[in-house]
Design an enzyme around this catalytic site. Sequence first.
Site, PDB file in Angstrom:
ATOM      1  N   CYS A  65      -6.109   2.257   5.988  1.00 27.65           N
ATOM      2  CA  CYS A  65      -7.115   0.688   6.626  1.00 27.65           C
ATOM      3  C   CYS A  65      -6.582  -0.228   7.774  1.00 27.65           C
ATOM      4  O   CYS A  65      -5.556   1.034   7.833  1.00 27.65           O
ATOM      5  CB  CYS A  65      -6.812  -0.212   5.016  1.00 27.65           C
ATOM      6  SG  CYS A  65      -5.331  -0.995   5.264  1.00 27.65           S
ATOM      7  N   GLU A  81       0.828   4.054   2.039  1.00 27.77           N
ATOM      8  CA  GLU A  81       1.411   3.933   2.784  1.00 27.77           C
ATOM      9  C   GLU A  81       2.199   3.407   3.943  1.00 27.77           C
ATOM     10  O   GLU A  81       3.433   4.367   4.746  1.00 27.77           O
ATOM     11  CB  GLU A  81      -0.336   4.261   4.249  1.00 27.77           C
ATOM     12  CG  GLU A  81      -1.096   4.831   3.987  1.00 27.77           C
ATOM     13  CD  GLU A  81      -2.736   4.216   2.962  1.00 27.77           C
ATOM     14  OE1 GLU A  81      -1.736   3.268   2.220  1.00 27.77           O
ATOM     15  OE2 GLU A  81      -2.898   4.076   3.328  1.00 27.77           O
ATOM     16  N   HIS A  87       0.849  -1.142   0.533  1.00 25.09           N
ATOM     17  CA  HIS A  87       0.290  -0.174   0.320  1.00 25.09           C
ATOM     18  C   HIS A  87       0.784   0.908   0.410  1.00 25.09           C
ATOM     19  O   HIS A  87       2.065   1.533   0.972  1.00 25.09           O
ATOM     20  CB  HIS A  87      -0.834   0.050   1.730  1.00 25.09           C
ATOM     21  CG  HIS A  87      -2.063  -1.117   1.524  1.00 25.09           C
ATOM     22  ND1 HIS A  87      -2.890  -0.892   1.598  1.00 25.09           N
ATOM     23  CD2 HIS A  87      -2.426  -2.207   1.009  1.00 25.09           C
ATOM     24  CE1 HIS A  87      -3.933  -1.581   1.890  1.00 25.09           C
ATOM     25  NE2 HIS A  87      -3.451  -2.691   0.823  1.00 25.09           N
ATOM     26  N   CYS A 106      -2.531   0.030   7.538  1.00 19.49           N
ATOM     27  CA  CYS A 106      -1.881   1.262   7.729  1.00 19.49           C
ATOM     28  C   CYS A 106      -2.395   1.634   8.365  1.00 19.49           C
ATOM     29  O   CYS A 106      -1.601   3.061   8.785  1.00 19.49           O
ATOM     30  CB  CYS A 106      -2.387   2.002   5.867  1.00 19.49           C
ATOM     31  SG  CYS A 106      -2.422   0.797   4.446  1.00 19.49           S
TER      32      CYS A 106
END
Length: 141
Positions: free
Chosen positions: A75, A47, A45, A78
């Site tokens: 999410c 992040e 991801h 993260c």
Amino acid sequence: MLALDAAREAQQHDDVPIGAVVARHGIPLSVAGNRREIDRDPTAHAELIAIREAAAALGGWRLPDTTLYVTLEPCAMCAGAIVLARIPRVVFGATDPKAGAAGSIMDILDDPALNHRPEVESGLLAQECGDLLRKFFASRR
């Protein structure tokens, strides 16, 4: 915004267009877009990539005096990384009513059971961030 540019770049390799920037004192330490498809990695991801790169740039796992800017509400995975990295401030664009962990379906970033709770701001360029995601998913239907 650098995070939006990274999101657009992620879209070029068929990843969900999400981008993130970690900045310290207004200076970007890292810029990343989603890389799940290109890396074949479910944890890639934006992040997490930006947090890893910022930690490398600062030479430690704690990210004091930083702000994470991200185009979509983090999410749970993260959000957990944000807490563990001790990032003091998170600013995101669009909310995520299906997987958001900064207030939408849960609020990991403000959970009193955890030892770190960053300041959270939402809505920065929310329309533009949301439009990018809506267009991406509409093209897939």
